[in-house]
Design an enzyme around this catalytic site. Structure first.
Site, PDB file in Angstrom:
ATOM      1  N   GLY A  67       0.854  -1.222  -0.140  1.00  0.00           N
ATOM      2  CA  GLY A  67       0.030   0.046   0.163  1.00  0.00           C
ATOM      3  C   GLY A  67       0.904   1.271   0.181  1.00  0.00           C
ATOM      4  O   GLY A  67       2.296   1.208   0.165  1.00  0.00           O
ATOM      5  N   GLY A  72       4.249   7.736   3.213  1.00  0.00           N
ATOM      6  CA  GLY A  72       5.062   6.617   2.672  1.00  0.00           C
ATOM      7  C   GLY A  72       4.446   5.307   2.070  1.00  0.00           C
ATOM      8  O   GLY A  72       3.455   5.121   2.047  1.00  0.00           O
ATOM      9  N   GLU A  73       5.566   4.369   1.620  1.00  0.00           N
ATOM     10  CA  GLU A  73       4.945   3.103   1.052  1.00  0.00           C
ATOM     11  C   GLU A  73       5.143   2.103   1.840  1.00  0.00           C
ATOM     12  O   GLU A  73       6.114   2.172   2.578  1.00  0.00           O
ATOM     13  CB  GLU A  73       5.875   3.011  -0.416  1.00  0.00           C
ATOM     14  CG  GLU A  73       5.450   4.134  -1.350  1.00  0.00           C
ATOM     15  CD  GLU A  73       6.331   3.961  -2.642  1.00  0.00           C
ATOM     16  OE1 GLU A  73       7.646   3.641  -2.251  1.00  0.00           O
ATOM     17  OE2 GLU A  73       6.009   4.649  -3.590  1.00  0.00           O
ATOM     18  N   VAL A  74       4.240   0.962   1.885  1.00  0.00           N
ATOM     19  CA  VAL A  74       4.455  -0.204   2.570  1.00  0.00           C
ATOM     20  C   VAL A  74       4.644  -1.465   1.712  1.00  0.00           C
ATOM     21  O   VAL A  74       3.930  -1.643   0.774  1.00  0.00           O
ATOM     22  CB  VAL A  74       3.244  -0.388   3.363  1.00  0.00           C
ATOM     23  CG1 VAL A  74       3.441  -1.685   4.512  1.00  0.00           C
ATOM     24  CG2 VAL A  74       3.013   0.938   4.309  1.00  0.00           C
ATOM     25  N   LYS A  88       7.631  -0.058   6.236  1.00  0.00           N
ATOM     26  CA  LYS A  88       7.172   1.395   5.989  1.00  0.00           C
ATOM     27  C   LYS A  88       8.244   2.055   5.707  1.00  0.00           C
ATOM     28  O   LYS A  88       9.189   2.440   6.555  1.00  0.00           O
ATOM     29  CB  LYS A  88       6.085   1.646   6.870  1.00  0.00           C
ATOM     30  CG  LYS A  88       5.658   3.390   6.589  1.00  0.00           C
ATOM     31  CD  LYS A  88       4.747   3.769   7.607  1.00  0.00           C
ATOM     32  CE  LYS A  88       3.398   3.024   7.206  1.00  0.00           C
ATOM     33  NZ  LYS A  88       2.315   3.723   8.011  1.00  0.00           N
ATOM     34  N   ASP A 185      -6.541   8.804  15.047  1.00  0.00           N
ATOM     35  CA  ASP A 185      -6.599   8.389  13.665  1.00  0.00           C
ATOM     36  C   ASP A 185      -7.143   7.110  13.587  1.00  0.00           C
ATOM     37  O   ASP A 185      -7.118   6.197  12.678  1.00  0.00           O
ATOM     38  CB  ASP A 185      -5.442   8.521  12.501  1.00  0.00           C
ATOM     39  CG  ASP A 185      -5.885   8.713  11.280  1.00  0.00           C
ATOM     40  OD1 ASP A 185      -7.163   8.860  11.046  1.00  0.00           O
ATOM     41  OD2 ASP A 185      -5.112   8.358  10.501  1.00  0.00           O
TER      42      ASP A 185
END
Length: 386
Positions: A67, A72-74, A88, A185
């Site tokens: 994702g 950032g990207e995972v 991550k 969140d």
């Protein structure tokens, strides 16, 4: 690093503060000093070298990507010992120094609970800031709850179990960890499901960490997801454990109905899911909120109590909302009578005054205000974390 810290625990003196962007921008710091016998993960034990992470993720290949978000990207990865991890890779320019990043990673790694995603470590090399988490195989809760083709995979008993697990995870953050932690969140996409469909709260990028004597704070930099934000936070920047309780209430109503609060199709004049749940409650038709795929096999008592509990959590005044300790009690004991909920926030005309805070301002002002909750005039005192 504090000058009066002993050499043996030099790596255990850390700051705690506002975590943004998954340990991103630091707004405030307070010093906590370790002492002999204080069990804390060391920086050395958490560090991964970049070559190991790069090899585990096949050089961050697209086929390994799980994702991508604002921070950032995972990626999925496999370590040499065959342990599966989630990596991550934070976006550049988080604004946080390397030492602060390492020290706050140490803090978050100490949060260990079966209903929290565990941080295993980090990597700081080649101007990269990387966080390594346990891998949770069954994606996130929203993947099942809101998809008409997958909703049937979560029967009522599983949904009730998920609600209870999320509640226990939040209770740990609010009262049972070493510090009082406000997630800020909480939403369906931040609840991951393990191989047994047990929920794990993830993404502490927005979390705010309090000392034991703090219960409320104020910020001009509102972060989070609309639809889950409490009115006092969205409108005035005030946040507390009761902000998370509000988000939990929204999440409970979504789990029951299979509908998003933020993308609700207007029904019977209701503009959002909370308004619709409130209307059904007032009309004595609460069961109609239940997702149709569940109506052949469910516990009426559990469904009605969960709807009532969800409506108690989204009441406009934070003082009226229960604590997570009370919620866990309500989920585990049918002998406890639930109070009648008051009108939720943002139904018709909100009584909360104020306007949306200006975004981009990053100063926090912490206050120390207690917010007791009472059931039938019997006061329940909030517990301090150990």
């Amino acid at each position: 690093m504090a000058n009066n810290c002993c050499h043996c625990c030099s790596n255990c003196c850390f700051h705690f503060g506002f975590l943004t962007g998954v340990l991103g921008v630091k707004e405030e710091s307070k010093e906590i000093r370790c002492c002999p016998g204080y069990d804390i993960t060391t920086v050395e034990a958490l560090q991964y070298d970049f070559a190991t992470i790069e090899a585990a993720t096949n050089k961050f290949s697209d086929s390994n990507k799980l994702g991508e978000g604002g921070f950032g990207e995972v990626y999925k990865g496999v370590l040499p010992n065959q342990q599966v991890i989630a990596v991550k890779r934070l976006s550049r320019g988080s604004g946080q120094g390397d030492e602060e990043f390492k020290n706050e990673a140490v803090l978050v790694a100490k949060l260990q609970h079966r209903n929290l995603v565990r941080l295993l470590g980090f990597c700081l090399e080649r101007e990269e800031k990387i966080l390594v988490y346990e891998y949770v195989p069954n994606k996130s809760l929203d993947y099942f709850v809101f998809d008409p083709t997958k909703q049937g995979q979560l029967d009522w008993s599983r949904r009730y179990k998920i609600i209870g697990g999320i509640a226990r995870g939040l209770l740990y953050l609010h009262e049972d960890s070493r510090l009082r932690i406000i997630h800020r969140d909480l939403k369906a996409s931040n609840i991951l499901l393990d191989e047994d469909m047990n929920p794990k709260i993830s993404d502490f990028g927005m979390a705010r960490i309090f000392g034991v004597d703090q219960t409320q704070g104020t910020t001009r930099r509102v972060v989070g997801t609309y639809g889950y934000m409490s009115p006092e936070y969205a409108m005035q920047g005030q946040f507390s454990v009761k902000s998370d309780v509000y988000s939990f209430g929204v999440l409970v109503l979504e789990i029951i109905s299979g509908q998003r609060n933020s993308n609700f199709y207007e029904t019977e004049g209701a503009q959002d899911l909370i308004s619709y749940a409130w209307k059904l409650w007032k009309d004595g038709r609460s069961q109609e909120l239940l997702n149709p795929v569940l109506r052949d096999n469910y516990s009426r008592n559990e469904v009605i109590r969960c709807i009532q509990m969800g409506l108690l959590c989204v009441q406009e005044d934070p003082v009226d909302r229960p604590t997570m300790a009370t919620i866990v009690l309500l989920l585990n004991s049918y002998s406890v009578t639930l109070p009648v909920p008051k009108q939720p926030a943002f139904v018709l005309q909100s009584r909360t005054d104020g306007r949306m805070p200006d975004k981009g301002l990053e100063s926090d002002q912490s206050t120390s205000q207690s917010m007791p909750w009472s059931i039938n005039e019997v006061s329940i005192t909030e517990l301090h974390p150990r």
